[in-house]
Design an enzyme around this catalytic site. Structure first.
Site, short mmCIF file in Angstrom:
data_model
loop_
_atom_site.label_atom_id
_atom_site.label_comp_id
_atom_site.label_asym_id
_atom_site.label_seq_id
_atom_site.Cartn_x
_atom_site.Cartn_y
_atom_site.Cartn_z
N TYR A 59 -2.31 -1.89 10.30
CA TYR A 59 -2.37 -2.02 8.83
C TYR A 59 -1.09 -1.47 8.21
CZ TYR A 59 -4.21 -1.51 4.06
OH TYR A 59 -4.39 -1.59 2.71
N SER A 103 0.86 -1.19 0.00
CA SER A 103 0.00 0.00 0.00
C SER A 103 0.89 1.23 0.00
CB SER A 103 -0.86 0.02 1.26
OG SER A 103 -1.49 1.29 1.42
P1 NAD Z 1 -11.70 -5.73 -0.61
O1 NAD Z 1 -12.15 -5.69 0.79
O2 NAD Z 1 -12.60 -5.24 -1.70
O3 NAD Z 1 -11.23 -7.21 -0.99
C1 NAD Z 1 -10.41 -7.96 -0.12
C2 NAD Z 1 -10.71 -9.44 -0.29
O4 NAD Z 1 -9.88 -10.18 0.61
C3 NAD Z 1 -12.17 -9.81 0.05
O5 NAD Z 1 -12.72 -10.58 -0.99
C4 NAD Z 1 -12.05 -10.61 1.34
O6 NAD Z 1 -13.05 -11.61 1.48
C5 NAD Z 1 -10.67 -11.22 1.17
N1 NAD Z 1 -10.09 -11.67 2.45
C6 NAD Z 1 -10.16 -11.05 3.66
N2 NAD Z 1 -9.54 -11.80 4.59
C7 NAD Z 1 -9.08 -12.91 3.95
C8 NAD Z 1 -8.38 -14.05 4.37
N3 NAD Z 1 -8.03 -14.23 5.66
N4 NAD Z 1 -8.04 -14.99 3.46
C9 NAD Z 1 -8.41 -14.85 2.16
N5 NAD Z 1 -9.10 -13.79 1.70
C10 NAD Z 1 -9.42 -12.83 2.59
O7 NAD Z 1 -10.32 -4.90 -0.61
P2 NAD Z 1 -9.39 -4.33 -1.78
O8 NAD Z 1 -9.44 -2.85 -1.69
O9 NAD Z 1 -9.63 -5.00 -3.06
O10 NAD Z 1 -7.98 -4.77 -1.17
C11 NAD Z 1 -7.13 -5.69 -1.80
C12 NAD Z 1 -5.72 -5.46 -1.31
O11 NAD Z 1 -5.33 -4.11 -1.62
C13 NAD Z 1 -5.55 -5.59 0.21
O12 NAD Z 1 -4.33 -6.23 0.50
C14 NAD Z 1 -5.52 -4.15 0.66
O13 NAD Z 1 -4.85 -4.01 1.88
C15 NAD Z 1 -4.80 -3.48 -0.47
N6 NAD Z 1 -4.97 -2.04 -0.58
C16 NAD Z 1 -6.21 -1.50 -0.65
C17 NAD Z 1 -6.31 -0.11 -0.73
C18 NAD Z 1 -7.66 0.55 -0.76
O14 NAD Z 1 -7.73 1.78 -0.68
N7 NAD Z 1 -8.75 -0.19 -0.89
C19 NAD Z 1 -5.18 0.70 -0.76
C20 NAD Z 1 -3.94 0.10 -0.70
C21 NAD Z 1 -3.85 -1.26 -0.60
#
Ligand code: NAD
Length: 257
Positions: free
Chosen positions: A157, A143
């Site tokens: 986080y 991130s």
């Molecule tokens: P999201 O919540 O839309 O999707 C995350 C997915 O991970 C979900 O389908 C959830 O069921 C799954 N998940 C949660 N715990 C789990 C586990 N223990 N085992 C397997 N699957 C699991 O989130 P997103 O925004 O698509 O995030 C994806 C990645 O991007 C994450 O690593 C997040 O930290 C990172 N990220 C997101 C952002 C943001 O602003 N959304 C910014 C930077 C990084």
């Protein structure tokens, strides 16, 4: 097609970045193992891919479980015969993740278990499979907060994503000569369920938006395109990188109106 004949496994693939990446990778010719703890949404992603003529299977896997991660890699090799692309993308962010004083130990541990240990387990079992395939590409989702401190505290986080970045760099050095590339995708703030439920008021969202030079949240499909680049041979000379796709947030000191 940029992933013709490749087999990709994506964690956290039922929603957000993982979902969009599964669909895009399949359109680009990959056979995809969609893994998540959300089976209902994961199966929908698989159905969406197969209804368009792509190939995908769902595998229920909690990335914080060593056994689940071992099994998902096994399932991938059993079903598709190899592993070429591993996208360690699953992540969580708790609403009550705060600063050092306010964050409970339980929140810290659960965040680390999924966001950092989950990536470790993916690599632990994925690297031998990738070696058997003769090389490949690992993408770990970190991130922008791995490189910038945030005034809206989310300490567990942030620390977990810093760990993902450090782990990625070291693995890239260790496995470069085996043809295994390891890069960190560092998204900026996105309009996905995760961030929108963390920034749950207009005021909180505006507070984050003022820091983004582009003046908007990113979309999951924009991250999928970046992940596709890292997955494909287009990034063949790239390993150990901190690939920031962030609307400019990490370049900004002050944003213009
Ligand atoms: P999201 O919540 O839309 O999707 C995350 C997915 O991970 C979900 O389908 C959830 O069921 C799954 N998940 C949660 N715990 C789990 C586990 N223990 N085992 C397997 N699957 C699991 O989130 P997103 O925004 O698509 O995030 C994806 C990645 O991007 C994450 O690593 C997040 O930290 C990172 N990220 C997101 C952002 C943001 O602003 N959304 C910014 C930077 C990084």
């Amino acid at each position: 097609m940029r992933l013709h004949n490749r087999v990709a496994l994506i964690t956290g693939a039922a929603n957000g970045i993982g979902k969009e990446s599964s669909i895009l990778f399949a359109k680009e010719g990959a056979r995809v193992v969609v893994t998540d703890i959300d089976e209902t949404a994961g199966v929908k992603v698989v159905n969406e891919i197969t209804s368009c003529g792509g190939e995908a299977i769902f595998c229920h896997s909690d990335v914080s479980s060593a056994n689940d991660c071992k099994q998902m890699i096994q399932t991938c090799e059993d079903h598709f015969g190899r592993l070429d692309v591993l996208f360690n993308n699953a992540g969580i962010l708790f609403g009550d993740d705060g600063d050092a004083e306010s964050t409970d130990e339980e929140i810290w541990d659960q965040t680390m278990d999924v966001n950092l240990k989950g990536v470790f387990f993916g690599c632990k079992y994925g690297i031998p499979a990738m070696r058997r395939a003769g090389g490949g590409s690992i993408i770990n989702t970190a991130s922008f907060v791995a490189v910038l401190g945030s005034a809206t505290p989310q300490l567990a986080y942030t620390a977990s994503k810093g760990g993902v970045l450090a782990l990625t760099r070291e693995l890239s050095v260790l496995h470069a000569r085996e043809g295994i590339r390891v890069n960190a995708l560092c998204p900026g703030p996105l309009k996905t369920k995760m961030l929108m439920s963390f920034l749950d008021t207009d005021q909180k969202r505006q507070r984050r938006l003022v820091h983004i030079p582009m003046g908007r949240f990113g979309e999951a499909h924009e991250m999928a395109k970046a992940a596709l680049y890292l997955a494909s041979d287009e990034s063949s000379y790239m390993t150990g990188s901190t690939f920031l796709v962030d609307g400019g947030i990490t370049s900004a000191y002050v944003t213009s109106e």
